[in-house]
Design an enzyme around this catalytic site. Structure first.
Site, short mmCIF file in Angstrom:
data_model
loop_
_atom_site.label_atom_id
_atom_site.label_comp_id
_atom_site.label_asym_id
_atom_site.label_seq_id
_atom_site.Cartn_x
_atom_site.Cartn_y
_atom_site.Cartn_z
N GLU A 1 0.81 -1.23 0.00
CA GLU A 1 0.00 0.00 0.00
C GLU A 1 0.84 1.27 0.00
OE1 GLU A 1 -2.71 -3.22 0.95
OE2 GLU A 1 -0.74 -2.69 1.76
N HIS B 1 -10.42 -5.39 8.97
CA HIS B 1 -10.93 -5.15 7.63
C HIS B 1 -12.30 -4.50 7.64
CE1 HIS B 1 -7.67 -7.80 6.44
NE2 HIS B 1 -7.94 -7.62 5.17
#
Length: 673
Positions: A410, A477
């Site tokens: 990321e 998540h």
């Protein structure tokens, strides 16, 4: 394109050596001038000396062309002086003066001078290579022939950013040179105390690129290695890792006495510094006379002294400079537009869900603007078109050079997007879940959000970060961390509640000159956000809230999926004669406080609702602002409905208790009506 050497008037054999000496002298005397000012009290600032590393900067920068780009680090005086930075503006910037390149707002850790090939400087160790990849990606896409050199210290190779960046650069064959200036010290830790390898360049083979180690005290050796790497990059053969080995002759920072060093070794190194050694070599082999070199030194020292004196004489920036350049057009966290209503275009509509609406918007934007590229994990058609199929079909239509499947990294995704934005593209980076902002927050908060401010308004980072708040996926998540993003000056935060709003808001983000975080609710992907969307193109300006339902008794302010909970509660309460007005913020930064205040003036009661944690959440800020402005108007205490102060649990029963819905909203409304 020409190198500085090519631009020299004489073509005699010793020109390169003299050109290298000239750059070494500029670095050497520039470093001495700053340290003299600090020692005498003429100036006060943070400074990281470069004595002992002059050959590294001189050799590397001479090997580049004027059009090539540099990304460097806070110990970057040598690099930027050798690259040809404007001296007065540079010195004024590191001194924090009004005449600085960024009007004194960046200092040494944020130097950029695009006119002289200096794309960016970072104060975060190891972060530069991520950004350099993006600058190189733009150069490759536009076929400019430019090479990007990213300079960093040996200590940075212990940080994962560097390895992520090397992998991505090799994978995409980017025209990047990774120049590791190994000065034998990671701040105060000796080389052999933080790594088992003897040559950092050996790591390059693990990423499929060449690696070379050279004597960093010899400018000719550095020049030849960087020139070969530049030729390779320009020939579309990808990146190279160049390790230049030397010894830092001063402390990590000015005032650091280097008590951690072996004092006999340090004394021996200082007795034979690279600059003096190279000077002797040129005289001994008759490349130049002592008088010629003295004349070069004198002129360079005079130029540096004049520029530094002018910088010292420059006034500090005015206080009103403080709030400039956080956003383009001198915007702030609050919307500057008066209370407005945005009407969507009339005519035909089509029924779209949130997924289809975003896909259509990206499709049309990419067709209209070739500078828009997409980056993310598994977003290409060969990888499935994204986990939620939002980018399905786009790589087949626009090519894999515009829809780039990235490694699972990321920080690399956001860093590459930022670098590409600095180089003129308009990237859209996808982070699969909002939780992953934490992985990339350095690039988001310390870099992308600060580009405009740290450049004094000369540079922007027009990029969109798309991300999603999940559900039923557990504590890592399913988080909503919009408050974190809102607390980052320079970053715009947008969260649509319907497909129609998503089209207009994403269109606004794609056209915006500032970085935008575009948040999507997983709950709205599958039915909740579905509705009629105009066929015509349109944009909903950021900072304009929408009254989704008018009422007279109480105002509910929300965004994203909680807007639907508010509408459901309002419908149910209407049966009891309670009239609820629902305000959808749509964008959290800039925040349309004017519409919220107008609604609460009318209803005299306020409930603020969001899924994320209530403690220190966005609702707290909105409640405080309304309470301060309308204290005498409010008929009841402001209520906040928000998530519990817990991680988001996996068990459905616990998640339902963690995240609020229509029932909790009804309870809060009934308490104050």
């Amino acid at each position: 394109m020409t190198t500085r050497l090519d631009a020299e008037p004489s073509s005699r054999a010793g020109d390169r050596a003299v050109a290298l000496y000239r750059l070494m002298s500029r670095v050497h005397h520039g470093d001495k001038r700053v340290r003299r000012a600090l020692s005498s009290g003429e100036a006060a600032m943070s400074y990281w000396p470069v004595e002992g590393q002059e050959a590294m900067s001189a050799g590397a920068m001479l090997a580049l062309t004027e059009g090539d780009r540099l990304v460097t680090t806070y110990r970057g005086l040598g690099d930027v002086l050798a690259k040809g930075i404007e001296l007065r503006g540079y010195f004024a910037e590191i001194l924090g003066r009004r005449d600085g390149l960024s009007r004194g707002k960046a200092g040494a850790m944020g130097i950029c001078d695009p006119d002289h090939g200096i794309a960016w400087t970072t104060g975060i160790v190891g972060a530069g290579p991520l950004i350099a990849n993006g600058v190189a990606l733009a150069a490759k896409r536009r076929n400019t022939g430019q090479v990007v050199l990213v300079s960093f210290g040996d200590g940075a190779t212990s940080i994962g950013y560097v390895h992520e960046a090397m992998n991505m650069a090799a994978l995409w064959s980017l025209p990047v040179i990774f120049l590791c200036q190994n000065n034998s010290w990671a701040e105060g830790t000796a080389f052999d105390r933080y790594t088992r390898v003897t040559r950092l360049s050996d790591r390059a083979s693990g990423y499929g690129m060449p690696g070379v180690t050279v004597d960093g005290t010899d400018p000719d050796a550095v020049y030849e290695a960087v020139a070969a790497a530049a030729e390779r990059a320009r020939g579309k053969q990808g990146p190279t890792f160049v390790e230049a080995v030397g010894y830092r002759l001063q402390g990590h920072y000015f005032g650091d006495a280097m008590a951690y060093a072996d004092q006999d070794e340090l004394a021996a190194k200082r007795a034979d510094p690279p600059f003096a050694r190279y000077r002797r070599r040129l005289i001994d082999n008759a490349t130049a006379s002592a008088a010629e070199l003295e004349a070069i030194d004198a002129q360079i020292a005079a130029d540096l002294d004049a520029a530094f004196a002018a910088a010292v004489a420059s006034a500090p920036p005015d206080v009103d400079e403080l709030t400039r350049d956080v956003f383009a057009h001198h915007g702030s966290e609050l919307s500057k537009t008066a209370q407005v209503v945005v009407d969507l275009p009339g005519g035909e509509t089509e029924e779209l869900g949130l997924v289809q609406a975003i896909n259509r918007t990206l499709d049309r934007a990419m067709a209209a603007d070739e500078s828009i590229i997409l980056l993310g994990e598994d977003i290409g058609d060969r990888s499935g078109g994204g986990m939620f199929k939002i980018t399905a079909g786009l790589s087949g239509k626009y090519g894999e050079d515009r829809v780039l499947d990235t490694p699972i990294a990321e920080s690399s995704i956001i860093g590459a997007a930022l670098g590409a934005a600095l180089a003129g593209l308009r990237p859209v980076a996808e982070l699969m879940f909002m939780d992953f902002l934490g992985v990339a927050m350095d690039q988001i908060a310390n870099h992308a959000a600060k580009v405009r401010y740290m450049s004094g308004g000369r540079q922007g980072a027009p990029m969109v970060i798309r991300t999603m708040v999940g559900t039923a996926a557990g504590p890592q998540h399913s988080q909503a961390v919009e408050a974190w993003a809102m607390h980052t000056p320079g970053l715009k935060v947008v969260w649509p509640s319907t497909a129609a709003d998503a089209v207009g808001l994403l269109g606004a983000c794609l056209a915006d000159d500032d970085p935008c975080l575009f948040v999507e609710s997983m709950k709205l992907y599958y039915g909740g956000g579905k509705g009629p969307v105009p066929l015509a193109d349109y944009v909903i300006p950021l900072g304009v809230a929408d009254v989704k339902r008018e009422g007279s008794d109480v105002t509910v302010v929300s965004y994203g999926v909680m807007v639907h909970a508010a509408l459901e509660a309002a419908e149910q309460l209407a049966a009891d004669g309670i009239s609820v007005e629902v305000v959808d913020l749509r964008s959290l930064v800039p925040l349309d406080l004017a519409t919220v205040l107008a609604s609460v003036r009318k209803t005299t009661r306020l409930v603020v609702a969001h899924e994320s944690v209530g403690f220190c959440g966005p609702g707290a800020e909105i409640a405080a602002a309304v309470g301060a402005e309308l204290f005498g108007v409010l008929a009841a205490p402001i209520q906040r409905v928000a998530g519990t102060y817990t991680p988001v649990p996996r068990a459905a029963t616990l998640e339902a208790a963690c995240r609020p819905g229509a029932a909790q909203l009804q309870e809060a409304i009934r308490r104050i009506v």
